[in-house]
Design an enzyme around this catalytic site. Structure first.
Site, PDB file in Angstrom:
ATOM      1  N   HIS A 338       0.848  -1.193   0.000  1.00  0.00           N
ATOM      2  CA  HIS A 338       0.000   0.000   0.000  1.00  0.00           C
ATOM      3  C   HIS A 338       0.887   1.248   0.000  1.00  0.00           C
ATOM      4  CE1 HIS A 338      -3.845   2.033   0.416  1.00  0.00           C
ATOM      5  NE2 HIS A 338      -3.134   2.955   1.036  1.00  0.00           N
ATOM      6  N   ALA A 339       0.650   2.131  -0.975  1.00  0.00           N
ATOM      7  CA  ALA A 339       1.546   3.263  -1.186  1.00  0.00           C
ATOM      8  C   ALA A 339       1.619   4.176   0.040  1.00  0.00           C
ATOM      9  CB  ALA A 339       1.081   4.072  -2.397  1.00  0.00           C
ATOM     10  N   HIS A 368       0.031  11.944  -5.691  1.00  0.00           N
ATOM     11  CA  HIS A 368      -0.519  11.966  -4.332  1.00  0.00           C
ATOM     12  C   HIS A 368       0.608  11.792  -3.307  1.00  0.00           C
ATOM     13  CE1 HIS A 368      -3.389  11.033  -1.047  1.00  0.00           C
ATOM     14  NE2 HIS A 368      -2.380  10.274  -0.634  1.00  0.00           N
ATOM     15  N   GLU A 369       1.411  10.765  -3.504  1.00  0.00           N
ATOM     16  CA  GLU A 369       2.462  10.462  -2.514  1.00  0.00           C
ATOM     17  C   GLU A 369       3.530  11.546  -2.477  1.00  0.00           C
ATOM     18  OE1 GLU A 369       2.072   8.329  -0.340  1.00  0.00           O
ATOM     19  OE2 GLU A 369       0.341   7.353  -1.265  1.00  0.00           O
ATOM     20  N   HIS A 372       2.824  14.382  -0.248  1.00  0.00           N
ATOM     21  CA  HIS A 372       3.245  14.217   1.154  1.00  0.00           C
ATOM     22  C   HIS A 372       4.714  14.610   1.305  1.00  0.00           C
ATOM     23  CE1 HIS A 372      -0.395  12.274   2.457  1.00  0.00           C
ATOM     24  NE2 HIS A 372      -0.249  11.215   1.698  1.00  0.00           N
ATOM     25  N   GLU A 396      -3.292  14.865   2.848  1.00  0.00           N
ATOM     26  CA  GLU A 396      -3.786  13.994   1.779  1.00  0.00           C
ATOM     27  C   GLU A 396      -4.180  14.767   0.523  1.00  0.00           C
ATOM     28  OE1 GLU A 396      -3.304  10.963   2.001  1.00  0.00           O
ATOM     29  OE2 GLU A 396      -2.905  10.806   4.149  1.00  0.00           O
ATOM     30  N   HIS A 496      -6.444   0.519   5.641  1.00  0.00           N
ATOM     31  CA  HIS A 496      -6.419   1.468   6.755  1.00  0.00           C
ATOM     32  C   HIS A 496      -7.067   0.911   8.017  1.00  0.00           C
ATOM     33  CE1 HIS A 496      -5.886   3.496   2.963  1.00  0.00           C
ATOM     34  NE2 HIS A 496      -5.300   4.505   3.586  1.00  0.00           N
ATOM     35  N   TYR A 506      -9.249  11.403   4.146  1.00  0.00           N
ATOM     36  CA  TYR A 506      -9.392  11.305   2.685  1.00  0.00           C
ATOM     37  C   TYR A 506     -10.683  11.961   2.212  1.00  0.00           C
ATOM     38  CZ  TYR A 506      -5.598   7.997   3.308  1.00  0.00           C
ATOM     39  OH  TYR A 506      -4.407   7.421   3.663  1.00  0.00           O
TER      40      TYR A 506
HETATM   41  O1  X8Z Z   1      -4.172   5.342   1.147  1.00  0.00           O
HETATM   42  C1  X8Z Z   1      -4.111   6.176   0.274  1.00  0.00           C
HETATM   43  C2  X8Z Z   1      -2.758   6.644  -0.246  1.00  0.00           C
HETATM   44  C3  X8Z Z   1      -1.731   6.617   0.808  1.00  0.00           C
HETATM   45  S1  X8Z Z   1      -1.908   7.900   1.947  1.00  0.00           S
HETATM   46  C4  X8Z Z   1      -2.320   5.729  -1.361  1.00  0.00           C
HETATM   47  N1  X8Z Z   1      -5.237   6.653  -0.297  1.00  0.00           N
HETATM   48  C5  X8Z Z   1      -6.561   6.193   0.114  1.00  0.00           C
HETATM   49  C6  X8Z Z   1      -6.793   4.748  -0.249  1.00  0.00           C
HETATM   50  O2  X8Z Z   1      -6.023   4.197  -1.043  1.00  0.00           O
HETATM   51  O3  X8Z Z   1      -7.759   4.158   0.231  1.00  0.00           O
HETATM   52  C7  X8Z Z   1      -5.312   7.673  -1.339  1.00  0.00           C
HETATM   53  C8  X8Z Z   1      -6.764   7.877  -1.604  1.00  0.00           C
HETATM   54  C9  X8Z Z   1      -7.534   7.073  -0.609  1.00  0.00           C
HETATM   55 ZN    ZN Z   2      -1.778   9.851   1.296  1.00  0.00          ZN
END
Ligand code: X8Z
Ligand code: ZN
Length: 597
Positions: A338-339, A368-369, A372, A396, A496, A506
């Site tokens: 997960h990024a 997105h990354e 950060h 975010e 998450h 988010y």
């Molecule tokens: O978790 C993330 C990022 C890392 S902060 C990749 N996001 C959420 C997800 O993937 O559920 C970005 C958008 C929503």
């Molecule tokens: Zn993020």
């Protein structure tokens, strides 16, 4: 951004703290100064342990990371408790803010009991590890599928049976997480209560420079602002999916089965765009195809993202970023794919951890990354306790704001596209964006609506899964594709939830990024409709954006917001403005069709 735990050592307590007599302003100042110095040193250790664990999951790295986190959180909790010594004292604003932040920056508080504190941090690592290692091994198949394989399948397949199989296969990885999650809820609540919060969810809601109940009301207000747009999109897509999969698979006026939307969690729907493309307004290019046909490699993908920021006047990423980041999934070990973006030393050592696929989706995720990482560098001159975003939604939103400037004209400028489609194709472009951004809104809300109720006890363990699907139906209008029971633990199939990462950020980011974009577009002198504006290469926009970012967490977030936008409230009129032409079009398409579920 992996700053789950603020690390503070008990040793940070200055000698003065133990002194007898009434507390003084001087003593408080010294207390915070010592805490920050010590904090910085310890944070680096914690970050390193977490980095190694996330890029090489083994029992040992998990245990080491758990230990580092436990030490850190215990100390942080202890320090937050001791800072109550200064509660009644009139302090300079700056010192008071920092003392408050000590308590608020935790996302997990360990209970005072040593056994329980160890158990909690071990469970936290274990749940994330189980998720990271998760695989679906179809019966009879020679190879197992990881989440990256399943993500590709969910995006591309149009065979309901295949989609269902992948959906079920992935959701099964979360079953073993359930008993651990139950225990985690109990222990995390205990820790939060010892810090004076009603429960862990209340602790998460306390971070927004307003009373927690007001924050919940703000969310309702924002959701009401955007709900009509979501309803229109939902109705349109439901019709299109019905045309594709048949009336037996998709109801005319009920919730959409969650496996048909092109994404494992039905959180973004852009992968079903080809099924829904407007006949006369399709822009006629596919960024994923362009990137693949040009044989773009993962490093080049990251360079595109970096280049956007440097075009605004931000300094390039340091050499160590390129040496130490993880861009591709290693073949020989388990990692958390997960990024995430990291700030190992809170100054220069920023990193990206991803398992990049050459797709438009990952192109945007890289922006997105990097958002950060550039934010982290912008606030690195702040005192340690302020080296964070104005609120977590800001963190975010930064990279996503940049990604909103990835317009066809921009793609032409950087040589990825020969010719931008004319204005008659705008509806297609807007629909594609809405499937990403508007579809996400209720998903962004629902995860913590569920978790807050779990932490408060309103949803007990025996109703975890049932309540999860009730909420997903209520907000998103989606339904599980097969009957689910309480042996299943579908929330745990989302990163998450398994990794104790709050999610409301988010939802906020989805609103804020359009507000930022609107302000920046105006600064850049763009007078076209918002979706046509790109701030690429505009130094003034970059300067103004940086002014907000470099504030970090030093001031309440409404001040940071006002610095860029002149507005002090989060405001969904920006996302409504952006999609106004689409809203009109969707309403025409939906005429005579049921809306809602
Ligand atoms: O978790 C993330 C990022 C890392 S902060 C990749 N996001 C959420 C997800 O993937 O559920 C970005 C958008 C929503
Ligand atoms: Zn993020």
């Amino acid at each position: 951004m992996k700053r789950t735990f603020i690390l503070i050592a008990a040793a940070a307590l200055s000698a003065a703290m133990q002194a007898a007599g009434p507390p003084t302003v001087h003593e408080a100042q010294k207390f915070i100064e010592d805490a920050e110095a010590r904090l910085l040193a310890l944070s680096v250790e914690g970050q390193r342990a977490d980095w190694v664990k996330s890029t090489y999951i083994t029992d040992d790295t998990e245990a080491l990371a758990a230990k580092a986190d436990e030490r850190a959180i215990n100390a942080a909790v202890d320090l937050a408790k001791k800072s109550t010594r200064f509660d009644a004292l009139k302090l300079p604003d700056d010192v008071r803010r920092k003392i408050n932040l000590l308590k608020l920056s935790l996302t997990l508080a360990t209970p005072a009991d040593a056994k329980e504190s160890e158990e909690l941090t071990r469970i936290a690592e274990s749940m994330e590890g189980t998720y990271g290692k998760g695989k679906y091994c179809p019966p009879g198949a020679s190879a197992c599928l990881d989440l990256e394989d399943l993500t590709r399948l969910m995006a591309a397949s149009r065979k309901p049976a295949e989609l269902l199989d992948a959906w079920r296969g992935w959701h099964a990885i979360a079953r073993p997480i359930r008993p651990e999650f139950v225990r985690y809820v109990a222990l995390a609540n205990k820790g939060a209560r010892e810090l004076g919060f009603a429960n862990n969810g209340a602790m998460w809601r306390a971070k927004y420079d307003m009373p927690p109940d007001d924050f919940a009301k703000e969310l309702d207000r924002l959701w009401e602002q955007v709900r009509p747009l979501y309803l229109s999109l939902h109705a349109y897509i439901r019709t299109k999916l019905r045309e594709q999969y048949g009336a037996g698979a998709v109801p005319a006026d009920g919730p959409i089965p969650a496996h048909l939307l092109g994404n494992m969690w039905a959180q973004t729907w852009d992968n079903v765009y080809p099924l829904a493309a407007p006949r006369d307004a399709d822009p006629g290019f596919d960024l994923s195809e362009i990137l693949k046909s040009r044989k773009t490699d993962y490093k080049q993908m990251v360079h595109y993202g970096e280049h956007f920021f440097t075009s605004l006047g931000f300094a390039p990423l340091p050499e160590s970023f390129w040496e130490r980041s993880q861009f591709v999934k290693p073949r020989d070990r388990e990692v958390v794919c997960h990024a995430s973006a990291w700030d190992i030393d809170f100054v220069e050592d920023v990193r990206l951890k991803m398992c990049i696929d050459i797709t438009a989706e990952d192109f945007l995720t890289i922006h997105h990354e990097l958002g950060h990482n550039f934010y982290q560098r912008a606030y690195d001159k702040q005192p340690f306790l302020y080296r964070d975003s104005a609120n977590d939604g800001f963190h975010e939103a930064v990279g996503d704001t940049m990604a909103l400037s990835v317009t066809p004209d921009y793609l032409v400028k950087i040589g990825l596209l020969d010719k931008a489609p004319d204005g008659s194709k705008d509806i297609g472009l807007l629909l594609g964006k809405a499937l990403e951004k508007v579809a996400f809104l209720p998903f962004g809300l629902v995860i913590d609506q569920w978790r807050w109720k779990v932490f408060s006890g309103e949803i007990p363990p025996e109703r975890y899964n049932q309540a999860w699907w009730e909420l997903r139906r209520k907000y998103q209008g989606v339904a599980p594709p097969v009957a689910r029971g309480e042996d299943d633990f579908d929330p745990g199939a989302k990163y998450h939830v398994a990794s104790n990462t709050p999610y409301m950020r988010y939802f906020l980011a989805d609103i804020l990024q359009f507000q930022f974009h609107r302000a920046l577009a105006r600064i850049a002198g763009c007078h076209e409709p918002l979706h046509r504006c790109s701030i690429y290469d505009n130094k003034e926009a970059g300067r103004r954006f940086n002014e907000m970012l470099e504030m970090g967490l030093s001031r309440p977030w409404p001040e940071a917001l006002a610095k860029l936008t002149g507005e002090r409230k989060m405001d969904a009129t920006a996302i409504r403005d952006y999609f106004a032409p689409l809203q009109k079009w969707l309403d025409q398409q939906n005429q005579g069709k049921p809306v809602g579920w």
